[in-house]
Design a protein around this motif. Structure first.
Motif, PDB file in Angstrom:
ATOM      1  N   PHE A  37       0.863  -1.170   0.000  1.00 56.26           N
ATOM      2  CA  PHE A  37       0.000   0.000   0.000  1.00 56.26           C
ATOM      3  C   PHE A  37       0.904   1.225   0.000  1.00 56.26           C
ATOM      4  N   ARG A  38       0.333   2.382  -0.260  1.00 56.41           N
ATOM      5  CA  ARG A  38       1.102   3.615  -0.180  1.00 56.41           C
ATOM      6  C   ARG A  38       0.227   4.742   0.327  1.00 56.41           C
ATOM      7  N   GLN A  39       0.886   5.731   0.922  1.00 58.87           N
ATOM      8  CA  GLN A  39       0.174   6.905   1.418  1.00 58.87           C
ATOM      9  C   GLN A  39       1.003   8.144   1.160  1.00 58.87           C
ATOM     10  N   GLU A  44      -5.321   9.558   1.602  1.00 57.10           N
ATOM     11  CA  GLU A  44      -5.576   8.310   2.293  1.00 57.10           C
ATOM     12  C   GLU A  44      -4.644   7.218   1.767  1.00 57.10           C
ATOM     13  N   ARG A  45      -4.427   6.232   2.607  1.00 57.85           N
ATOM     14  CA  ARG A  45      -3.646   5.087   2.179  1.00 57.85           C
ATOM     15  C   ARG A  45      -4.382   4.366   1.065  1.00 57.85           C
ATOM     16  N   GLU A  46      -3.645   3.925   0.049  1.00 55.40           N
ATOM     17  CA  GLU A  46      -4.266   3.251  -1.082  1.00 55.40           C
ATOM     18  C   GLU A  46      -3.544   1.950  -1.416  1.00 55.40           C
ATOM     19  N   THR A  58      -1.704 -12.381  -8.934  1.00 53.57           N
ATOM     20  CA  THR A  58      -1.353 -11.014  -8.540  1.00 53.57           C
ATOM     21  C   THR A  58      -2.456 -10.055  -9.002  1.00 53.57           C
ATOM     22  N   ASP A  59      -2.556  -8.956  -8.341  1.00 54.19           N
ATOM     23  CA  ASP A  59      -3.426  -7.887  -8.825  1.00 54.19           C
ATOM     24  C   ASP A  59      -2.844  -6.530  -8.448  1.00 54.19           C
ATOM     25  N   TYR A  60      -3.224  -5.515  -9.228  1.00 58.08           N
ATOM     26  CA  TYR A  60      -2.619  -4.206  -9.129  1.00 58.08           C
ATOM     27  C   TYR A  60      -3.666  -3.106  -9.196  1.00 58.08           C
ATOM     28  N   ALA A  61      -3.329  -1.988  -8.587  1.00 53.70           N
ATOM     29  CA  ALA A  61      -4.126  -0.792  -8.789  1.00 53.70           C
ATOM     30  C   ALA A  61      -3.958  -0.341 -10.235  1.00 53.70           C
ATOM     31  N   ASP A  62      -4.996   0.249 -10.787  1.00 55.18           N
ATOM     32  CA  ASP A  62      -4.940   0.702 -12.179  1.00 55.18           C
ATOM     33  C   ASP A  62      -3.789   1.676 -12.409  1.00 55.18           C
ATOM     34  N   SER A  63      -3.489   2.472 -11.399  1.00 55.33           N
ATOM     35  CA  SER A  63      -2.478   3.515 -11.544  1.00 55.33           C
ATOM     36  C   SER A  63      -1.062   2.982 -11.698  1.00 55.33           C
ATOM     37  N   VAL A 101      -7.305  -8.479   3.062  1.00 54.38           N
ATOM     38  CA  VAL A 101      -8.684  -8.925   2.868  1.00 54.38           C
ATOM     39  C   VAL A 101      -9.003  -8.854   1.375  1.00 54.38           C
ATOM     40  N   PRO A 102      -9.999  -9.602   0.911  1.00 56.56           N
ATOM     41  CA  PRO A 102     -10.297  -9.636  -0.534  1.00 56.56           C
ATOM     42  C   PRO A 102     -10.602  -8.277  -1.148  1.00 56.56           C
ATOM     43  N   THR A 103     -11.153  -7.364  -0.372  1.00 58.31           N
ATOM     44  CA  THR A 103     -11.469  -6.036  -0.912  1.00 58.31           C
ATOM     45  C   THR A 103     -10.234  -5.163  -1.060  1.00 58.31           C
ATOM     46  N   ARG A 104      -9.097  -5.649  -0.512  1.00 57.55           N
ATOM     47  CA  ARG A 104      -7.832  -4.895  -0.613  1.00 57.55           C
ATOM     48  C   ARG A 104      -7.914  -3.555   0.116  1.00 57.55           C
ATOM     49  N   THR A 105      -8.721  -3.498   1.157  1.00 63.03           N
ATOM     50  CA  THR A 105      -8.852  -2.263   1.918  1.00 63.03           C
ATOM     51  C   THR A 105      -8.170  -2.339   3.272  1.00 63.03           C
ATOM     52  N   HIS A 106      -7.770  -3.529   3.656  1.00 61.25           N
ATOM     53  CA  HIS A 106      -7.181  -3.691   4.985  1.00 61.25           C
ATOM     54  C   HIS A 106      -6.297  -4.936   4.981  1.00 61.25           C
ATOM     55  N   ALA A 107      -5.450  -5.006   6.003  1.00 60.97           N
ATOM     56  CA  ALA A 107      -4.585  -6.172   6.176  1.00 60.97           C
ATOM     57  C   ALA A 107      -4.401  -6.423   7.659  1.00 60.97           C
ATOM     58  N   ASN A 108      -3.960  -7.623   7.978  1.00 62.02           N
ATOM     59  CA  ASN A 108      -3.783  -7.985   9.382  1.00 62.02           C
ATOM     60  C   ASN A 108      -2.486  -7.445   9.984  1.00 62.02           C
ATOM     61  N   TYR A 109      -1.460  -7.336   9.162  1.00 66.17           N
ATOM     62  CA  TYR A 109      -0.149  -6.906   9.656  1.00 66.17           C
ATOM     63  C   TYR A 109       0.447  -5.860   8.708  1.00 66.17           C
TER      64      TYR A 109
END
Length: 120
Positions: A37-39, A44-46, A58-63, A101-109
């Motif tokens: 992720f990056r901020q 906001e963090r993305e 693998t999957d990536y942000a469009d940017s 998480v599958p939505t790619r909005t959060h992570a555990n660590y």
């Protein structure tokens, strides 16, 4: 419990490349979906990129799609982010994450982050 330590950030000119590394501790590393992720300041963090536990998906942000590549070496408990054709808008603190998480909005660590600055 997983601890993450990023490295490889720095200052680079637009069009250049950087390779980030994330070293993980913990025997369960290879069971986690890993990601980056990056901020940027004031934003906001993305989500940037993710890779499955096997490395087969693998999957990536469009940017960043087509410019960044995420990979992992489970034997070394390490995940990488190869960043090519960098742009000033890629400047941010980059965070390694485990257990997305599958939505790619959060992570555990989360790692502590590494600064990437791209000059124009």
């Amino acid at each position: 419990q997983v601890q993450l330590v990023e490295s490889g950030g720095g200052l680079v000119q637009a069009g250049g490349s950087l390779r980030l590394s994330c070293a993980a501790s913990g025997r369960t590393f290879r069971s986690y979906t890993m990601g980056w992720f990056r901020q940027a300041p004031g934003k906001e963090r993305e989500f940037v990129a993710a890779i499955s536990w096997s490395g087969g998906s693998t999957d990536y942000a469009d940017s960043v799609d087509g410019r960044f590549t995420i990979s992992r070496e489970n034997a070394k408990n390490t995940v990488y982010l190869q960043m090519n054709r960098l742009k000033p808008e890629d400047s941010a603190v980059y965070y390694c994450a485990a257990g997305l998480v599958p939505t790619r909005t959060h992570a555990n660590y989360w790692g502590q982050g590494t600064q990437v600055t791209v000059s124009s």
